[in-house]
Design a protein around this motif. Structure first.
Motif, mmCIF file in Angstrom:
data_model
loop_
_atom_site.group_PDB
_atom_site.id
_atom_site.type_symbol
_atom_site.label_atom_id
_atom_site.label_comp_id
_atom_site.label_asym_id
_atom_site.label_seq_id
_atom_site.Cartn_x
_atom_site.Cartn_y
_atom_site.Cartn_z
ATOM 1 N N ASP A 279 -7.211 -27.031 -15.610
ATOM 2 C CA ASP A 279 -7.308 -27.999 -14.509
ATOM 3 C C ASP A 279 -7.379 -29.436 -15.006
ATOM 4 O O ASP A 279 -6.895 -30.359 -14.334
ATOM 5 C CB ASP A 279 -8.523 -27.689 -13.628
ATOM 6 N N LYS A 283 -4.577 -32.399 -13.851
ATOM 7 C CA LYS A 283 -4.907 -33.694 -13.236
ATOM 8 C C LYS A 283 -3.960 -34.800 -13.691
ATOM 9 O O LYS A 283 -3.709 -35.766 -12.961
ATOM 10 C CB LYS A 283 -6.340 -34.092 -13.587
ATOM 11 N N ARG A 311 -2.675 -23.551 -8.116
ATOM 12 C CA ARG A 311 -3.556 -24.686 -8.402
ATOM 13 C C ARG A 311 -2.827 -26.008 -8.229
ATOM 14 O O ARG A 311 -3.416 -27.005 -7.800
ATOM 15 C CB ARG A 311 -4.105 -24.558 -9.822
#
Length: 378
Positions: A279, A283, A311
């Motif tokens: 994650d 970003k 995601r």
């Protein structure tokens, strides 16, 4: 533009690392001005442990174990978290890739070698063991693993059975009196790459048995054995495993380990992404490129590309999926997660040739993506 490159392995062709490198090479050969990060992924299938070990620069230990047919082979396991967690690849001991096609025989195949890896990890004093279970050559309900850990399998006359389905079809009781006591103080996490149940038409024997060499008769016998195992496991451990999520993973090995060593069964890709800090990389991305051998309805059942696409959707990051095979009419549900699905082949060729050309085709397709994105930006 920053592009995150996160493919799964392309089965029988490229590792995830090799696939990511080919995609990156193709992008950089285009006129597109971009930066990129390679983040190869795995969902519990073959190669998962190797990626985790690589990402953490983990200590690796090599040792001799048995393959699925009982022959001595060299295998390995890794240690992360300052040596407190072992990472094991079931396919590295009990995997399909260890056998020739002519040797496949799930009625006689055992996961004993994977149990030997677990025992070796316990010898190192770990408190947690992560097991990537995809790619096994076995449909033994994990009995081979349990046998290596001291469990005994008995028939109605209390005679000890070999931990292979051909014998275990006569299973009456599982003796845990000599089980390795260190199991109790160790946490077991099983990374699952499929969400099939243990039994029935969508179970371990019916769906995966033929891939491991089972004919129609063997599939029926394997399902009969697994049904027997489920009844005995529930009677002795109090844990119902027949309809447990992920219980069909690795020929029911996930179910057997849940019943007898309290293993936690988890979605392989989600656990992998959390463990490796995906994650944080996501970003930074403006675009995600992922892929594997085939992108179709099965992708939605917990496969790696779906895990990363899910995601990315939450963060409104577009996703391009690359594969050797893409349906002519992709399911609408799949298109919710992928901005584009692209088959990397240029012309009809035999499968063997397509597999050999995967790196070239990935590189060319990525270069085309770069060309298109550059044109859109000018």
């Amino acid at each position: 533009m920053h592009i995150l490159i996160a493919p799964n392995a392309f089965k029988n062709s490229l590792t995830a690392l090799e696939a990511a490198a080919a995609i990156q090479k193709g992008l950089y050969s285009s006129p597109l001005k971009c930066t990129s990060t390679c983040f190869p992924i795995a969902d519990g299938g073959d190669g998962t442990a190797a990626l985790i070990i690589e990402k953490f620069k983990a200590r690796r230990v090599e040792l001799k174990v048995q393959d699925a047919l009982g022959r001595a082979i060299s295998s390995s396991l890794g240690f992360i978290d300052k040596g407190q967690t072992a990472v094991i690849e079931m396919a590295d001991a009990s995997g399909l890739r260890r056998l020739k096609t002519t040797e496949l025989n799930p009625m006689m195949a055992s996961s004993f070698g994977t149990g030997q890896l677990i025992s070796a990890a316990l010898d190192e004093g770990v408190s947690k063991i992560i097991i990537a279970m995809g790619g096994s050559a076995t449909v033994d309900g994990g009995c081979g693993i349990l046998s290596a850990l001291g469990f005994a399998f008995l028939d109605e006359g209390n005679r000890k059975l070999r931990p292979v389905p051909r014998d275990l079809i006569r299973l009456n009781r599982i003796d845990a009196s000599k089980a390795d006591p260190r199991i109790v103080n160790c946490e077991f996490i099983v990374l699952c790459d499929v969400d099939n149940h243990l039994l029935g038409p969508n179970g371990a024997a019916a769906v995966f048995g033929p891939q491991k060499g089972a004919d129609t008769k063997a599939v029926a016998q394997l399902d009969q054995f697994l049904s027997r195992l489920a009844r005995i496991a529930e009677a002795q451990s109090g844990r119902a495993i027949d309809k447990l999520s992920y219980s069909g993973t690795a020929g029911g090995a996930a179910a057997g380990l849940h019943a007898f060593i309290n293993a936690k069964l988890v979605n392989g890709i989600d656990y992998f992404l959390d463990l490796t800090g995906f994650d944080e990389e996501l970003k930074k991305a403006d675009l995600l490129i992922t892929g594997e051998g085939s992108l179709d309805a099965q992708t939605l059942q917990g496969k790696g590309p779906f895990g990363v696409a899910k995601r990315a959707l939450i963060k409104n990051i577009p996703v391009i999926g690359l594969a050797g095979k893409v349906p002519l009419s992709p399911p609408a549900e799949l298109l919710k997660y992928f901005k584009a699905l692209m088959a990397i082949g240029n012309e009809p060729v035999p499968l063997s040739e397509a597999v050999q050309n995967t790196a070239i085709n990935l590189e060319r397709t990525a270069r085309n993506i770069g060309d298109l994105l550059d044109s859109a930006n000018t």
